[in-house]
Every structure is written in structure tokens, then in C-alpha cells.
Design a protein around this motif. Structure first.
Motif, PDB file in Angstrom:
ATOM      1  N   ASN A 168       0.855  -1.123   0.036  1.00  0.00           N
ATOM      2  CA  ASN A 168       0.193  -0.022  -0.020  1.00  0.00           C
ATOM      3  C   ASN A 168       0.888   1.251   0.074  1.00  0.00           C
ATOM      4  OD1 ASN A 168       0.833  -0.388   2.573  1.00  0.00           O
ATOM      5  ND2 ASN A 168      -0.753  -0.399   3.534  1.00  0.00           N
ATOM      6  N   GLU A 169       2.009   1.134  -0.617  1.00  0.00           N
ATOM      7  CA  GLU A 169       2.610   2.379  -0.577  1.00  0.00           C
ATOM      8  C   GLU A 169       2.776   3.039  -2.278  1.00  0.00           C
ATOM      9  OE1 GLU A 169       6.275   1.048   2.123  1.00  0.00           O
ATOM     10  OE2 GLU A 169       6.690   1.439   0.131  1.00  0.00           O
ATOM     11  N   VAL A 170       1.733   2.502  -2.903  1.00  0.00           N
ATOM     12  CA  VAL A 170       1.594   3.080  -4.439  1.00  0.00           C
ATOM     13  C   VAL A 170       1.275   4.481  -4.502  1.00  0.00           C
ATOM     14  CG1 VAL A 170       0.299   2.721  -6.482  1.00  0.00           C
ATOM     15  CG2 VAL A 170       1.080   0.686  -5.283  1.00  0.00           C
ATOM     16  N   ASP A 171       0.380   5.114  -3.366  1.00  0.00           N
ATOM     17  CA  ASP A 171      -0.226   6.248  -3.332  1.00  0.00           C
ATOM     18  C   ASP A 171       1.009   7.142  -3.004  1.00  0.00           C
ATOM     19  OD1 ASP A 171      -2.515   5.558  -4.065  1.00  0.00           O
ATOM     20  OD2 ASP A 171      -3.244   5.637  -1.922  1.00  0.00           O
ATOM     21  N   SER A 172       2.032   6.588  -2.162  1.00  0.00           N
ATOM     22  CA  SER A 172       2.847   7.291  -1.638  1.00  0.00           C
ATOM     23  C   SER A 172       4.145   7.560  -2.924  1.00  0.00           C
ATOM     24  CB  SER A 172       3.881   6.655  -0.403  1.00  0.00           C
ATOM     25  OG  SER A 172       5.050   7.437  -0.354  1.00  0.00           O
ATOM     26  N   ALA A 173       4.248   6.407  -3.609  1.00  0.00           N
ATOM     27  CA  ALA A 173       5.229   6.585  -4.734  1.00  0.00           C
ATOM     28  C   ALA A 173       4.649   7.582  -5.878  1.00  0.00           C
ATOM     29  CB  ALA A 173       5.426   5.391  -5.321  1.00  0.00           C
ATOM     30  N   ARG A 174       3.368   7.464  -6.067  1.00  0.00           N
ATOM     31  CA  ARG A 174       2.840   8.407  -7.059  1.00  0.00           C
ATOM     32  C   ARG A 174       2.889   9.752  -6.965  1.00  0.00           C
ATOM     33  NH1 ARG A 174      -1.729   6.431  -7.085  1.00  0.00           N
ATOM     34  NH2 ARG A 174      -1.419   4.888  -8.677  1.00  0.00           N
ATOM     35  N   PHE A 175       2.637  10.134  -5.717  1.00  0.00           N
ATOM     36  CA  PHE A 175       2.677  11.376  -5.056  1.00  0.00           C
ATOM     37  C   PHE A 175       4.017  12.112  -5.197  1.00  0.00           C
ATOM     38  CE2 PHE A 175       3.668  14.323  -1.417  1.00  0.00           C
ATOM     39  CZ  PHE A 175       2.835  15.233  -1.591  1.00  0.00           C
ATOM     40  N   VAL A 176       5.163  11.109  -4.704  1.00  0.00           N
ATOM     41  CA  VAL A 176       6.425  11.629  -4.736  1.00  0.00           C
ATOM     42  C   VAL A 176       6.962  11.905  -5.881  1.00  0.00           C
ATOM     43  CG1 VAL A 176       8.872  10.802  -4.473  1.00  0.00           C
ATOM     44  CG2 VAL A 176       7.144  10.524  -2.543  1.00  0.00           C
ATOM     45  N   ALA A 177       6.666  11.126  -7.014  1.00  0.00           N
ATOM     46  CA  ALA A 177       7.038  11.150  -8.567  1.00  0.00           C
ATOM     47  C   ALA A 177       6.301  12.609  -8.970  1.00  0.00           C
ATOM     48  CB  ALA A 177       6.658  10.139  -9.268  1.00  0.00           C
ATOM     49  N   ARG A 178       5.211  12.739  -8.699  1.00  0.00           N
ATOM     50  CA  ARG A 178       4.431  13.932  -9.337  1.00  0.00           C
ATOM     51  C   ARG A 178       4.877  15.338  -8.862  1.00  0.00           C
ATOM     52  NH1 ARG A 178      -1.811  11.606  -9.772  1.00  0.00           N
ATOM     53  NH2 ARG A 178      -1.191  10.109 -11.464  1.00  0.00           N
ATOM     54  N   GLN A 179       5.092  15.266  -7.572  1.00  0.00           N
ATOM     55  CA  GLN A 179       5.831  16.452  -6.786  1.00  0.00           C
ATOM     56  C   GLN A 179       7.231  16.882  -7.368  1.00  0.00           C
ATOM     57  OE1 GLN A 179       2.834  17.735  -5.313  1.00  0.00           O
ATOM     58  NE2 GLN A 179       4.150  18.575  -3.846  1.00  0.00           N
ATOM     59  N   TYR A 399      16.555  13.228   4.946  1.00  0.00           N
ATOM     60  CA  TYR A 399      16.921  13.940   3.749  1.00  0.00           C
ATOM     61  C   TYR A 399      15.492  14.045   2.599  1.00  0.00           C
ATOM     62  CZ  TYR A 399      18.360  13.533  -1.228  1.00  0.00           C
ATOM     63  OH  TYR A 399      18.712  13.988  -2.493  1.00  0.00           O
ATOM     64  N   ILE A 400      14.541  12.955   2.901  1.00  0.00           N
ATOM     65  CA  ILE A 400      13.360  13.109   2.420  1.00  0.00           C
ATOM     66  C   ILE A 400      12.514  13.856   3.242  1.00  0.00           C
ATOM     67  CG2 ILE A 400      11.202  11.678   2.238  1.00  0.00           C
ATOM     68  CD1 ILE A 400      12.839   9.119   2.085  1.00  0.00           C
ATOM     69  N   ALA A 401      12.584  14.323   4.306  1.00  0.00           N
ATOM     70  CA  ALA A 401      11.727  15.238   5.081  1.00  0.00           C
ATOM     71  C   ALA A 401      11.918  16.772   4.535  1.00  0.00           C
ATOM     72  CB  ALA A 401      12.188  15.325   6.400  1.00  0.00           C
ATOM     73  N   GLN A 402      13.315  16.991   3.956  1.00  0.00           N
ATOM     74  CA  GLN A 402      13.249  18.255   3.256  1.00  0.00           C
ATOM     75  C   GLN A 402      12.667  18.563   2.149  1.00  0.00           C
ATOM     76  OE1 GLN A 402      17.904  19.411   3.453  1.00  0.00           O
ATOM     77  NE2 GLN A 402      17.601  17.530   2.264  1.00  0.00           N
ATOM     78  N   ARG A 403      11.980  17.559   1.588  1.00  0.00           N
ATOM     79  CA  ARG A 403      10.922  17.944   0.489  1.00  0.00           C
ATOM     80  C   ARG A 403       9.675  17.427   0.557  1.00  0.00           C
ATOM     81  NH1 ARG A 403      13.899  18.474  -4.557  1.00  0.00           N
ATOM     82  NH2 ARG A 403      11.647  18.858  -5.328  1.00  0.00           N
ATOM     83  N   PHE A 404       9.568  16.489   1.637  1.00  0.00           N
ATOM     84  CA  PHE A 404       8.047  15.979   1.879  1.00  0.00           C
ATOM     85  C   PHE A 404       7.938  15.811   3.099  1.00  0.00           C
ATOM     86  CE2 PHE A 404       9.705  13.942  -2.013  1.00  0.00           C
ATOM     87  CZ  PHE A 404       8.677  14.577  -3.089  1.00  0.00           C
ATOM     88  N   GLU A 405       6.613  15.966   3.609  1.00  0.00           N
ATOM     89  CA  GLU A 405       6.233  15.595   5.330  1.00  0.00           C
ATOM     90  C   GLU A 405       6.073  14.279   5.258  1.00  0.00           C
ATOM     91  OE1 GLU A 405       3.365  18.298   6.565  1.00  0.00           O
ATOM     92  OE2 GLU A 405       4.787  20.134   6.035  1.00  0.00           O
ATOM     93  N   ALA A 406       5.178  13.950   6.252  1.00  0.00           N
ATOM     94  CA  ALA A 406       4.863  12.409   6.453  1.00  0.00           C
ATOM     95  C   ALA A 406       4.363  11.633   5.277  1.00  0.00           C
ATOM     96  CB  ALA A 406       3.647  12.415   7.471  1.00  0.00           C
ATOM     97  N   LEU A 407       5.092  10.273   5.181  1.00  0.00           N
ATOM     98  CA  LEU A 407       4.679   9.675   3.958  1.00  0.00           C
ATOM     99  C   LEU A 407       4.380   8.223   4.451  1.00  0.00           C
ATOM    100  CD1 LEU A 407       7.541  10.351   1.513  1.00  0.00           C
ATOM    101  CD2 LEU A 407       4.925  11.166   1.115  1.00  0.00           C
TER     102      LEU A 407
END
Length: 503
Positions: A168-179, A399-407
Motif C-alpha cells: 500500500n505504498e503506491v499512493d506514496s510513490a505516485r505522490f512523490v514522483a508527481r511532486q 533527507y526526504i523530510a526536506q522535500r516531503f512531510e509524513a509519507l
């Protein structure tokens, strides 16, 4: 160890001299030695077959061929010895004497350096790719890599592969890519389609692995080729340098692994066979603790001996002796886990190394870049590798938190697994036919399939079915007179990929 003898036919002539391959992800990939008549005429190694069925991969430095050795990470040839290998993994945490103390280097400096090195690693590893695709599971490694890819190769397409209900990480992956401004594709596993693609390319796959994502990799690689991609960026390689903390579940399973021998009928009992967790616990009882660290449900030693028609499982276990010195010198359970991670290169990296090149695709492992690895191991403070409470990859999280909040990756499983129950449901008859055709190599496979046909809706048994499904067609393609079940079939996806690559 006594000389291993089997009253089996010599299926193929053995070589007079051992062939050595070098397929470490930290160096060049070269299967050229296997293309010589001497290498391709080598005999299948029954102990390596036992490795595959017991663990899903062949213990390095061995391969599926008796006289082909693979000099992987940690292995060196003893000076003056043709076949004497020594294993030593130098990147244990206690050997990193130069790491700065906590707080000695600012987070800003560490994060900027990490981004710079990771971006350079992407640039170097993808330099020969025209149209790269990033395997984006939605987890920490692929998310951090996507950030660097967005700067270094913004022409990259991200692909997330949904292989099972638990992912159930597909939504996370899609969100990251689009952002990040990267194109994203999401594909759902069709086990029958993936298996047909694997069977079509099996004769061209140079060596054999049965990693539980091998069929996923073939399926994804085929699609990438059909979409005119020419390279795959894979986020494997960070774990041995960051370290992987052990949690309570890991310790319980290690304690539960007792190398017991249990009657197979116990697991097929109606009160047991429907319960995955109970079967998994009983399967764990039959494992060695070191091998329980390897993922998935696999065949027990007793089952392997019945499948191969010989007492061979013990010789497979003895291959752990290659790591004994390092294991005894390890100062913690986490240090033993690092050794496991290096051993598992034989499965994790092999699934891509063995399959993607057959479809004309290049591979990039930016996290295996030597400069990046050395910096992570020597220059990052301990508490940013593994944090308090066993939090792993603290630096990557920041490193991820610099670009995205909770994933969602902090709570959920990743993608790119495989629907093993679906495979058993859709391709049982085909795999059973392969078992009948390859009885000279795996004489007990057809019997096991017939006895367990009613158990394959349980992931525990379906995982074992998967191991046979991957192993049997590859072996069949190496027999002197293989039966080509697809001889009259229309052109496969693999053939179409070949046409695209040559064009």
C-alpha cells in the motif's frame, strides 16, 4: 568435507577448468565467459539446486553450474589457489574508526553532501542510458533516489509495481514522483502474464536465481522495453552501509529456527495447512537461524532431499561455513545481519543482473557508487545511520523530510513483490508439465505438486510452488533435448522487445 557423490547421470560434460565471473554491483557486469563453449557445456550443480530450493538463491561464490564460480562482494581468491575462496566483509560498523561524533557535523552539511554524492552517483551510473526508468517502490531508498534523479535525470520515468494485496505504498510513490515533476506509471501484477514472459526468456538467462521478485523484474523489464526504455535504475545497495537494526520479531524468529526435522504430513494436516502463520512457524523450526534471515517460505531440508532424490540438503547447509569466521567475529546480531545482506546480493541483485540484459536493458545501482558508499560508512555519525529505538536510515529520513512531510512508507510495506497464490492458481498445470519433463534433475517435483495442489491458496505453500515455477523451465531449457512448449506460439513480448532494441 567428504567428496559429494551422486548416482545421477552426468547431464552435461564438466569443464576441465573453472570459469570465474565477476558480477558485483560495485563493478562491471560481465557474462561473456558463459558464452564460450566450455562454459555453456557445464553441468548443473545439484548442491546449487538444493541452495535454490532451500533459500531462493545459490550461495556465492557458487552458481547453478558446477564449474562456474561468481566472485561476488566480500570474496577473494586465495593466492595461487584456483578454487579456494575466502569471504570477509570489511564494512562492519566497528571498523569505521573515522566516523564523527554526534553533532560534530551540522545536519545541513551532511544533507547537502549526501544530495551531491547521490546525484553524482545517478549521473555516473546512467550516463549510457537514453531513457531510464526508476523502480519506485514508495519506500525510503527509492524515494530518496527519486529526489536525486529529479535533479540528475529529469527525463526518468518512475514505475511502481503492485504485486500483492499487502502492498500500500503506491499512493506514496505516485505522490512523490508527481511532486518532483517525474512521469509515473503504475502497473498491477498479472501472474500468468509475468510467468509467460519469464518462460519465454528463460533460455537466454545466463544463470539461475529464484528470488521472490524475479518474475516481477521480468514483467517490469518487458514493459519498460515495450515502452522504449533502455535502462533501469534500482535503489538496492544502501543497507550494508547504513546497517539494518534487528527488531523483536527478527530475534524471535532467529531463536525459533532450530534445524528440526518434522514430518511433511504435519503441515498438510487440515487443521494446519490453512493457517499461514502456523505453517510459517513450523517451517522456521526446520531452518538454521542464519538462513531464517532470508525472506520467504522455502522448502525444508527433508523436502529438498525428496525433490532431488538424494541426501543433498546437508551439503547446501555446509556452504554457510564460508561465512563462519566473519559470523564468529561479529560483535552483535546487527553485525551478523550485515553479513546476511551481503550474502543476499546473490538473490537481490541477481534478479536484475540475470534478466534485464536479456532484454537489452542496462542497469544502474546508484547506491552502490563507491564514493557514496565510502562516505556513508566513514563520514556519517552513528546516530544518523541507526537511531535511538532501532530507527533505521535516519539521514535518509531527514533527507526526504526536506522535500516531503509524513509519507506512508514509515508504516507500510513496499511494492514489487509477487502474487504467488495467483501464480499457483493460473499456472499449476504448466509447472506440473515442466516437472514431468525435468525429472532427471528434480525427480520429486511432480509428486510434491500433486500432494500439495489443495494447499496452494496458502502463501506458505504457494511460495514453494513459486520456487519450482521459476527453477523448472530454466533447467528444462538446459537439457540436451528440451521440449519447447511454446514452439508453435505467436511471437512473445520478449521477441517484440528484441525487435525494438535492434531497431
Amino acid at each position: 568435507m567428504d567428496t559429494l557423490r551422486f548416482d545421477w547421470p552426468a547431464w552435461l560434460p564438466a569443464m576441465n577448468r573453472t570459469t570465474h565471473l565477476h558480477t558485483s554491483p560495485y563493478g562491471a557486469l560481465d557474462f561473456l565467459p558463459l558464452e564460450t563453449p566450455r562454459a555453456s557445456g557445464n553441468a548443473i550443480d545439484p548442491v546449487s539446486l538444493a541452495d535454490l530450493l532451500r533459500n531462493g538463491f545459490v550461495y556465492p561464490p557458487h552458481t547453478i553450474y558446477r564449474d562456474v564460480k561468481n566472485v561476488q562482494t566480500g570474496f577473494t581468491l586465495q593466492q595461487g589457489m584456483q578454487d579456494e575462496f575466502r569471504f570477509h566483509f570489511a564494512y562492519q560498523s566497528t571498523s569505521a574508526t573515522s566516523r564523527p561524533a554526534s553533532g560534530a557535523v551540522s545536519d545541513e552539511t551532511l544533507l547537502n553532501t549526501f544530495h551531491q554524492l547521490l546525484t553524482q552517483a545517478v549521473q555516473r551510473s546512467t550516463a549510457t542510458m537514453r531513457a531510464p526508468w526508476l523502480l519506485q517502490s514508495g519506500g525510503k531508498d527509492s524515494t530518496s533516489l527519486a529526489i536525486a534523479v529529479a535533479d540528475a535525470r529529469p527525463d526518468t520515468t518512475c514505475i511502481t509495481y503492485l504485486g500483492g494485496k499487502e502492498e500500500n505504498e503506491v499512493d506514496s510513490a505516485r505522490f512523490v514522483a508527481r511532486q518532483l515533476g517525474l512521469r509515473h506509471e503504475g502497473w498491477v501484477c498479472d501472474p500468468g502474464r509475468a510467468y509467460d514472459r519469464y518462460v519465454a526468456v528463460a533460455p537466454r538467462i545466463p544463470l539461475l536465481t529464484a528470488d521472490f521478485a524475479t518474475l516481477s523484474y521480468v514483467d517490469v523489464a518487458t514493459e519498460i522495453g515495450l515502452h522504449h526504455g533502455d535502462g533501469i535504475i534500482d535503489a538496492l545497495g544502501a543497507d550494508p552501509y547504513f546497517g539494518v537494526p534487528l527488531h523483536l520479531r527478527d530475534r524471535v524468529l532467529y531463536w525459533l529456527a532450530r534445524s528440526a526435522r518434522l514430518p511433511g504430513a504435519w503441515l498438510r494436516h487440515p487443521l494446519v495447512r490453512r493457517h499461514f502463520k502456523l505453517c510459517f512457524a513450523l517451517g522456521t523450526l526446520q531452518m538454521h537461524g542464519f538462513e531464517r534471515y532470508f525472506p520467504g517460505s522455502r522448502f525444508s531440508d527433508s523436502e529438498v532431499d525428496e525433490l532431488l532424490g538424494a541426501n543433498v540438503s546437508g551439503y547446501s547447509r555446509q556452504r554457510m561455513d564460508a561465512y563462519r569466521d566473519d559470523m564468529q567475529a561479529a560483535e552483535s546480531a546487527e553485525a551478523v545481519r550485515r553479513i546476511v545482506l551481503v550474502v543476499m546480493e546473490a538473490a537481490g541483485f541477481a534478479k536484475g543482473m540475470y534478466t534485464a540484459p536479456t532484454m537489452g536493458l542496462r542497469l544502474a545501482y546508484p547506491y552502490c557508487d563507491p564514493q557514496l558508499c565510502e562516505w556513508i560508512f566513514n563520514s556519517v555519525p552513528d546516530d544518523l545511520l541507526i537511531g535511538r529505538g532501532g530507527v533505521n536510515k535516519v539521514l535518509v529520513r531527514r533527507y526526504i523530510a526536506q522535500r516531503f512531510e509524513a509519507l506512508p512508507y514509515v508504516r507500510a510495506k513496499g511494492s514489487f513483490r509477487f502474487d504467488v497464490q495467483g501464480l499457483a492458481q493460473q499456472r499449476f498445470e504448466q509447472v506440473h508439465a515442466f516437472a514431468l519433463q525435468v525429472q532427471t534433475l528434480v525427480p520429486g517435483a511432480s509428486k510434491w505438486l500433486e500432494e500439495h495442489r489443495d494447499c496452494l491458496d496458502n502463501k506458505f505453500f504457494a511460495s514453494k510452488f513459486y520456487l519450482l515455477a521459476v527453477t523448472l523451465p530454466w533447467l528444462l531449457s538446459r537439457l540436451d533435448n528440451p521440449v519447447n512448449a511454446a514452439a508453435d506460439a505467436p511471437p512473445s513480448d520478449a521477441d517484440r522487445v528484441d525487435e525494438l532494441v535492434s531497431a
